[in-house]
Design an enzyme around this catalytic site. Structure first.
Site, PDB file in Angstrom:
ATOM      1  CG  HIS A 128      -2.056  -0.846   1.217  1.00 49.48           C
ATOM      2  ND1 HIS A 128      -1.970  -2.216   1.303  1.00 49.48           N
ATOM      3  CD2 HIS A 128      -3.386  -0.562   1.119  1.00 49.48           C
ATOM      4  CE1 HIS A 128      -3.188  -2.732   1.265  1.00 49.48           C
ATOM      5  NE2 HIS A 128      -4.066  -1.758   1.149  1.00 49.48           N
ATOM      6  CG  ASN A 159       4.337  -4.087   2.639  1.00 47.72           C
ATOM      7  OD1 ASN A 159       3.878  -2.965   2.875  1.00 47.72           O
ATOM      8  ND2 ASN A 159       3.563  -5.146   2.511  1.00 47.72           N
ATOM      9  CG  ASP A 258      15.858  20.560  -0.537  1.00 46.78           C
ATOM     10  OD1 ASP A 258      14.753  20.899  -1.018  1.00 46.78           O
ATOM     11  OD2 ASP A 258      16.583  21.343   0.103  1.00 46.78           O
ATOM     12  CD  GLU A 261      11.206  19.163  -3.523  1.00 47.79           C
ATOM     13  OE1 GLU A 261      10.048  19.600  -3.388  1.00 47.79           O
ATOM     14  OE2 GLU A 261      12.228  19.889  -3.408  1.00 47.79           O
ATOM     15  CG  ASP A 267       7.475  22.047  -6.410  1.00 44.20           C
ATOM     16  OD1 ASP A 267       8.053  22.081  -5.302  1.00 44.20           O
ATOM     17  OD2 ASP A 267       6.928  23.052  -6.921  1.00 44.20           O
ATOM     18  CD  GLN A 277       7.823  24.824  -1.205  1.00 43.69           C
ATOM     19  OE1 GLN A 277       8.376  23.983  -1.913  1.00 43.69           O
ATOM     20  NE2 GLN A 277       6.956  25.691  -1.693  1.00 43.69           N
ATOM     21  CD  GLU A 281      10.499  21.484  -0.145  1.00 42.96           C
ATOM     22  OE1 GLU A 281      11.369  21.664  -1.035  1.00 42.96           O
ATOM     23  OE2 GLU A 281       9.272  21.524  -0.367  1.00 42.96           O
TER      24      GLU A 281
END
Length: 290
Positions: A128, A159, A258, A261, A267, A277, A281
């Site tokens: 999931h 998991n 970061d 990303e 983003d 942010q 981040e």
């Protein structure tokens, strides 16, 4: 007996007296909701990480928005790019786990439908993204998490141990009076399950990701959530290899938003102010883990 709403000046004065005396609550004179009461909030309140849309001509970034979660689906990988959901005590209850894995009828006509059989004998769990245990208020809420568009091939140890540990901790944070925004996803190609290494399942229709990641934003229960994310807001980010030899302690896989990303091109937390942010981040969480 005083009426539960203010109709005259004298009644207003009387209620004000009773409020000051502590004999009635403020809710007796207003229909305003309690801002400290847990609610079910927008699953995309902190942003749409990939700008996903419901345009069928964008099959690798197709938006599915359900009451229980929102996701970007990648038709050619047969798994979501990311899934985003809100978690508060308003989502939790006593509904039992449904285990009704099934295709998602919301996908456009003609797209290949991944089934639970796509995973049979693969050595990978039907992992999931939005967990079953995060949606236990109603049977329908829990059942929604078993749609195959919410599932990815995940190494069993990842998991059942590492991932579950963080999921349980998230619900502990909710029990402590918080609400969470959680974004989860995967990227890359190739993982190691109980049967060894594989890059795809179901004759190439389902990609086995190389990495699984999750970002958790922790807020006190309240309203106007995106505006309540500040430089000191706790943000937990993890990035794990999709392997069966994973350490069960999720804390060892903490990273920065970061870094996720940079690896994914997403983003994350885009609805939060850019100044905030930049701080949250870049930071790697070092808070408690249980």
């Amino acid at each position: 007996m005083f009426l539960p709403f203010c109709t005259t000046l004298s009644l207003r004065r009387a209620l004000r007296f009773l409020l000051l005396a502590g004999l009635v609550s403020a809710s007796a004179c207003t229909d305003e909701p309690d801002p400290t009461a847990p609610t079910r909030d927008d699953n995309l309140a902190l942003g749409n990480p990939s700008g996903a849309t419901t345009d069928e001509k964008q099959p690798t970034n197709y938006l599915l928005s359900k009451p229980q979660f929102a996701l970007s689906y990648h038709r050619d990988r047969g798994i979501p790019n990311w899934v985003s959901w809100h978690l508060s005590s308003a989502w939790l209850g006593s509904a039992p786990r449904q285990d009704d894995f099934r295709t998602d009828a919301a996908l456009p006509r003609g797209w290949y439908q991944v089934t639970t059989g796509s995973y049979t004998g693969s050595g990978f769990d039907r992992g999931h993204n939005c967990p079953s245990a995060d949606r236990t208020r109603t049977l329908d809420d829990n059942s929604a998490t078993f749609l195959m568009t919410n599932i990815m091939p995940q190494a069993p140890t990842n998991n059942q141990r590492t991932w579950v540990g963080l999921e349980n901790y998230c619900r502990t944070l909710v029990d402590q009076g918080n609400e969470l925004y959680i974004i989860c996803g995967s990227y890359g190609r190739g993982g190691t399950g109980s049967n060894g290494y594989a890059t795809t399942l179901d004759d190439g229709r389902v990609t086995v990701p190389a990495r699984c990641w999750k970002v958790v934003v922790v807020l006190q229960v309240g309203t106007d959530d995106a505006r309540r994310v500040f430089a000191d807001t706790r943000v937990i980010a993890i990035n794990t290899p999709n392997r069966n030899d994973l350490n069960s302690d999720w804390a060892g896989y903490r990273t920065s938003v970061d870094a996720i990303e940079q690896a994914t091109g997403l983003d994350l937390l885009s609805a939060v102010s850019t100044a905030v942010q930049a701080t949250i981040e870049a930071r790697v969480d070092n808070g408690p883990t249980q």
